[in-house]
Design an enzyme around this catalytic site. Structure first.
Site, PDB file in Angstrom:
ATOM      1  N   GLY A  98     -22.406  29.728 112.475  1.00  0.00           N
ATOM      2  CA  GLY A  98     -23.065  29.916 113.471  1.00  0.00           C
ATOM      3  C   GLY A  98     -23.301  28.876 115.124  1.00  0.00           C
ATOM      4  O   GLY A  98     -23.891  29.148 116.365  1.00  0.00           O
TER       5      GLY A  98
ATOM      6  N   LEU B  76     -26.358  30.141 111.144  1.00  0.00           N
ATOM      7  CA  LEU B  76     -27.129  31.516 110.806  1.00  0.00           C
ATOM      8  C   LEU B  76     -27.765  31.154 109.656  1.00  0.00           C
ATOM      9  O   LEU B  76     -27.688  29.883 108.731  1.00  0.00           O
ATOM     10  CB  LEU B  76     -25.905  32.315 109.295  1.00  0.00           C
ATOM     11  CG  LEU B  76     -24.705  32.362 110.251  1.00  0.00           C
ATOM     12  CD1 LEU B  76     -24.210  34.173 109.345  1.00  0.00           C
ATOM     13  CD2 LEU B  76     -25.267  33.284 111.801  1.00  0.00           C
TER      14      LEU B  76
ATOM     15  N   ASN C  57     -18.274  25.062 109.125  1.00  0.00           N
ATOM     16  CA  ASN C  57     -17.523  24.111 107.165  1.00  0.00           C
ATOM     17  C   ASN C  57     -18.104  25.535 106.845  1.00  0.00           C
ATOM     18  O   ASN C  57     -18.622  25.348 104.986  1.00  0.00           O
ATOM     19  CB  ASN C  57     -19.323  23.293 107.537  1.00  0.00           C
ATOM     20  CG  ASN C  57     -20.034  24.083 106.822  1.00  0.00           C
ATOM     21  OD1 ASN C  57     -20.181  25.443 107.635  1.00  0.00           O
ATOM     22  ND2 ASN C  57     -21.491  23.661 106.875  1.00  0.00           N
ATOM     23  N   GLU C  58     -18.120  26.607 107.293  1.00  0.00           N
ATOM     24  CA  GLU C  58     -18.501  28.233 105.905  1.00  0.00           C
ATOM     25  C   GLU C  58     -18.385  27.508 105.080  1.00  0.00           C
ATOM     26  O   GLU C  58     -18.708  28.668 103.963  1.00  0.00           O
ATOM     27  CB  GLU C  58     -17.969  29.075 106.594  1.00  0.00           C
ATOM     28  CG  GLU C  58     -19.086  29.992 107.621  1.00  0.00           C
ATOM     29  CD  GLU C  58     -18.404  29.016 109.214  1.00  0.00           C
ATOM     30  OE1 GLU C  58     -17.846  28.233 109.031  1.00  0.00           O
ATOM     31  OE2 GLU C  58     -19.024  29.647 110.042  1.00  0.00           O
TER      32      GLU C  58
END
Ligand SMILES: CC/C=C\C/C=C\C/C=C\CCC/C=C/C(=O)SCCNC(=O)CCNC(=O)[C@H](O)C(C)(C)COP(=O)(O)OP(=O)(O)OC[C@H]1O[C@@H](n2cnc3c(N)ncnc32)[C@H](O)[C@@H]1OP(=O)(O)O
Length: 298
Positions: free
Chosen positions: A152, A107, A174-175
């Site tokens: 994303g 994102l 890896n958020e």
């Protein structure tokens, strides 16, 4: 090879899209190029070619520098997918990248920094829709992963039917490193590929797999030298298209049904969580620090 550009798609990339501007209260209609924060214009960001002989389209993601998924970019991808799906002669789509060494960096983090509630909501809904479209499309989908494929980016690759990746890059979710959590439907689609435990620990640590580990685990299907990724994707697509389309698509629908049912019943709650969670001051601070750390590594 006979290649032609998809006129319809080119049109849609220049279309008017109704989205709220970053700091305005109500939606306004503007050419999407006005809204892009990327170094590329909206018209340059997505290129579609179609090979009549193989009946395969290539969707070239070229939103420089890293194919960050902004609202406008996701909207473009979504419109393009719909057009390809409606093009009866088209049987498959290869998703590739025009950014050096990056398939997709996930994102566009700017979408989550001090957003307006209206834009944040549309952003997430559009992302949910695009994922569902890609995950369920009748088209055979192949991701040609010529570089890093993060968060994303992994949403796009894991929604495809087949993945070819170049060596020595990173892929995964890896958020947590950004202080956020991947949505359950993205986690499900990765879990479908690599299983519960590998998903759990990598998600909790924000671990990104090397191409080689991703191949071992099944997160990608092939690793070939970078300059051969697209050629290999085309060859694999041709092999996949030897299976009759409707039987292939019905098999996919059968296998993905549980994930789709769970997504449909949870998408509203997921949207609420996202729009409530992201504006929190603590999350904003972590996101801000992450962006700063990206910039300062130079
Ligand atoms: C209890 C809670 C319950 C529920 C939670 C509720 C909701 C869930 C919330 C959120 C879920 C979100 C799910 C998905 C999230 C994401 O996708 S977030 C994005 C994650 N991506 C990354 O972390 C990748 C970051 N980028 C990199 O690591 C590197 O850029 C790279 C390895 C991809 C490429 O490296 P380089 O080639 O060295 O390039 P640079 O690092 O110099 O980057 C060039 C340029 O681009 C900017 N940039 C990079 N990535 C992004 C990005 N994702 N968004 C925006 N901008 C990005 C980078 O800062 C550089 O900018 P400049 O310095 O040139 O201005």
């Amino acid at each position: 090879m006979t290649m032609r550009s998809f006129g319809l798609i080119r049109q849609c990339c220049n279309a008017l899209v109704r989205v709220p501007l970053a700091r305005e209260k109500s939606p306004v209609s503007l050419p999407i190029s006005h809204l892009s924060r990327s170094l590329t214009t909206a018209a340059e960001a997505l290129k579609i070619t179609y090979d009549e002989k193989s009946e395969v389209a290539t969707m070239h993601l070229c939103r420089k520098p890293v194919n960050g998924l902004s609202l406008e970019f996701i909207t473009q991808i979504s419109i393009a997918l719909e057009k390809l799906e409606n093009e009866r002669s088209c049987r498959g789509v290869i998703i590739s990248s025009g950014c050096d060494n990056v398939f997709c960096a996930g994102l566009d983090i700017n979408e989550m920094l001090r957003p307006t509630p209206e834009r944040l909501e549309i952003f997430w809904k559009t992302l949910q829709d695009m994922w569902l479209q890609l995950f369920t499309t009748r088209l055979m989908t192949v991701a040609a992963i010529t570089g890093h494929c993060i968060a994303g980016g992994c949403l796009i690759s894991s929604a495809c039917d087949h993945r070819v990746m170049a060596p020595n890059f990173k892929i995964g979710l890896n958020e947590v490193k950004l202080g956020i959590v991947a949505p359950f439907w993205l986690v499900d689609s990765v879990k479908n590929l690599i299983g519960y435990r590998q998903t759990e620990w990598s998600l909790m640590k924000g671990h990104l797999f090397s191409s080689e580990d991703a191949l071992r685990l099944g997160l990608v299907d092939k690793v070939v030298p970078q300059d051969q990724v697209v050629l290999q994707a085309e060859a694999d697509m041709a092999e996949w298209l030897q299976v009759p389309d409707s039987a292939r698509h019905l098999s996919k629908t059968l296998m993905r049904r549980d994930t789709v049912v769970r997504f449909r019943s949870g998408r509203e709650a997921d949207l609420k969580t996202f729009v409530n969670y992201i504006p929190k001051e603590s999350i904003q601070k972590t996101l801000h620090s992450y962006v700063e750390s990206l910039k300062s590594k130079k």
